[in-house]
Enzyme design. Structure first.
Site, PDB file in Angstrom:
ATOM      1  N   GLU A 111       0.841  -1.086   0.141  1.00 60.68           N
ATOM      2  CA  GLU A 111      -0.103   0.028   0.074  1.00 60.68           C
ATOM      3  C   GLU A 111       0.809   1.254  -0.063  1.00 60.68           C
ATOM      4  O   GLU A 111       0.323   2.197   0.258  1.00 60.68           O
ATOM      5  CB  GLU A 111      -0.880  -0.051   1.146  1.00 60.68           C
ATOM      6  CG  GLU A 111      -1.859  -1.128   1.100  1.00 60.68           C
ATOM      7  CD  GLU A 111      -2.738  -1.471   2.354  1.00 60.68           C
ATOM      8  OE1 GLU A 111      -3.584  -0.143   2.643  1.00 60.68           O
ATOM      9  OE2 GLU A 111      -2.579  -2.293   3.231  1.00 60.68           O
TER      10      GLU A 111
ATOM     11  N   SER B 289      -6.499  -1.950   1.830  1.00 62.67           N
ATOM     12  CA  SER B 289      -7.025  -1.421   0.515  1.00 62.67           C
ATOM     13  C   SER B 289      -7.296  -2.249  -0.573  1.00 62.67           C
ATOM     14  O   SER B 289      -7.069  -2.180  -1.679  1.00 62.67           O
ATOM     15  CB  SER B 289      -5.731  -0.358  -0.012  1.00 62.67           C
ATOM     16  OG  SER B 289      -5.550   0.610   0.912  1.00 62.67           O
TER      17      SER B 289
ATOM     18  N   GLY C 238     -25.492  -8.224   1.951  1.00 56.10           N
ATOM     19  CA  GLY C 238     -25.747  -6.940   2.515  1.00 56.10           C
ATOM     20  C   GLY C 238     -25.260  -5.962   1.831  1.00 56.10           C
ATOM     21  O   GLY C 238     -24.423  -5.968   0.967  1.00 56.10           O
TER      22      GLY C 238
ATOM     23  N   SER D 145     -11.432   8.732  -0.878  1.00 59.78           N
ATOM     24  CA  SER D 145     -11.641   8.139   0.625  1.00 59.78           C
ATOM     25  C   SER D 145     -12.611   8.401   1.287  1.00 59.78           C
ATOM     26  O   SER D 145     -13.264   9.556   1.489  1.00 59.78           O
ATOM     27  CB  SER D 145     -10.452   7.879   1.453  1.00 59.78           C
ATOM     28  OG  SER D 145      -8.997   7.762   0.829  1.00 59.78           O
TER      29      SER D 145
END
EC number: 6.3.2.4
Length: 374
Positions: free
Chosen positions: A20, A201, A239, A342
């Site tokens: 990341e 991520s 869901g 984000s």
């Protein structure tokens, strides 16, 4: 010079050795673009993919995703090398062929904007505590436990907080008990998700549509093992994906929780993987369009997760909200992304705390805390 006679010195640490690395750089660029330069003196510290610490550029423009090519930024090996990052007085230490090792400046607080192993997992937090330096975010244990999704789930279950069924695969069990592992995975249900236990991520995640297909499961586990020798396999939960941002209270009370956001995965993506999260048109609805009663339960559970895991500073809690009203915790991020796309800053913006105020809150919360053992 005392802290009353100068600006507060903030070391922004980013990059790192994990997969990341690039997202950490993008996060740093976003934070550097809004940090109050009148109040703070910023010391940009990059960690290269090979693990070298360097004083680097603090130019936010150099740390953005290229809109045309989708190229991601990285920390260059060029720059002043840093020796042991800090001495026990909080002095930043640099080293160069001409000047040798020297003290650069006293650092008041560190923003470790690092994602994944060797940054978000308690390792660097332990270094800061050994050096007696204040830093933002969760401490050693909370960072480590949240990074390792297997231990996270164990702590959630131990605190009666619902989460999905799972199977943990270690290096040893994969090597010596593979048949049992595959049998256990098949018992989770038809569709499963296979992911590295200690990555974020959405890196290295695979969806297996038939858990009885051993070839597919083995391939997915091996793909996850490219990022981490420890693997988590989870039962699919049907869901909606809902997230909440959590901040340590300013007055010592219960944590503050943002409005929840619902994730909408862009067309063409089967689930919320790395590309869907950062390089697509995936979006959020804030606040999530769910009943008020469910919103209240989500926000309360987010605070419960934050406290059960011993978090400090900030975190993002991800949930599944099912058609019959159940709420299950998916995962916890102790250093959520601050990129423009984000969820964390977007949720707080909708709740009334803009981006600059959010960064300020992260710094001031860390400055209140005494350095050393928490």
């Amino acid at each position: 010079m005392s802290s009353e006679q100068r600006k507060i010195r903030v070391a922004v640490v980013f990059g790192g050795r994990s997969s990341e690395h690039e997202i950490s750089c993008v996060t740093a660029g976003s934070v550097l673009s809004v940090i109050d330069q009148d109040r703070y003196e910023v010391v940009p510290v990059g960690i290269t993919p090979t693990g070298n610490w360097v004083l680097t550029s603090g130019d936010p423009e150099s740390l953005r995703i290229d809109a045309a090519t989708k190229a991601l930024p990285t920390v260059s090996e060029e720059g002043t090398d840093i020796a042991l990052p800090f001495d026990t007085a909080g002095q930043l230490m640099t080293v160069s062929p001409d000047q040798g090792t020297r003290r650069l400046a006293e650092v008041d607080v560190v923003l470790p904007l690092l994602h994944g192993p060797f940054g978000e997992d308690g390792t660097i937090q332990g270094l800061f505590e050994m050096m007696g330096v204040r830093y933002a975010g969760a401490g050693v244990f909370s960072s480590a436990a949240a990074m390792d999704k297997v231990f996270m789930k164990a702590l959630l279950v131990g605190n009666s907080i619902p989460t999905s069924d799972y199977v943990a695969i270690t290096e040893r069990t994969w090597r010596t008990e593979r048949k049992k592992v595959l049998d256990d995975v098949a018992e989770l249900g038809r569709t499963v998700f296979v992911k590295p236990a200690r990555a974020g991520s959405s890196v290295g995640i695979s969806k297996v549509r038939d858990s009885s297909d051993t070839d597919a499961v083995v391939a997915a586990v091996e793909a996850a093992r490219e990022h981490d020798p420890k693997v988590l396999v989870e039962a699919q939960v049907i869901g909606r994906e809902i997230e909440c941002g959590v901040l340590e209270s300013e007055d010592g009370g219960t944590p503050d929780v943002s409005f929840p956001a619902e994730v909408h995965v862009a067309e063409g993506f089967d689930f919320y993987d790395f590309e869907a999260k950062y390089l697509s048109t995936s979006g959020l609805t804030i606040p999530a369009e769910i009943p008020e009663e469910a919103t209240a339960r989500l926000r309360a559970m987010a605070a419960d997760v934050f406290e059960a895991m011993g978090c400090e500073g900030l975190a993002r809690v991800d949930f599944f909200y099912t058609e019959d009203g159940r709420i299950l915790v998916n995962e916890l991020n102790t250093m959520p992304g601050f990129t423009p796309s984000s969820a964390f800053p977007q949720m707080w913006g909708a709740t009334g705390l803009d981006y600059a105020a959010l960064v300020e809150r992260m710094i001031t919360t860390a400055l209140r805390r005494d350095p050393g053992l928490r």
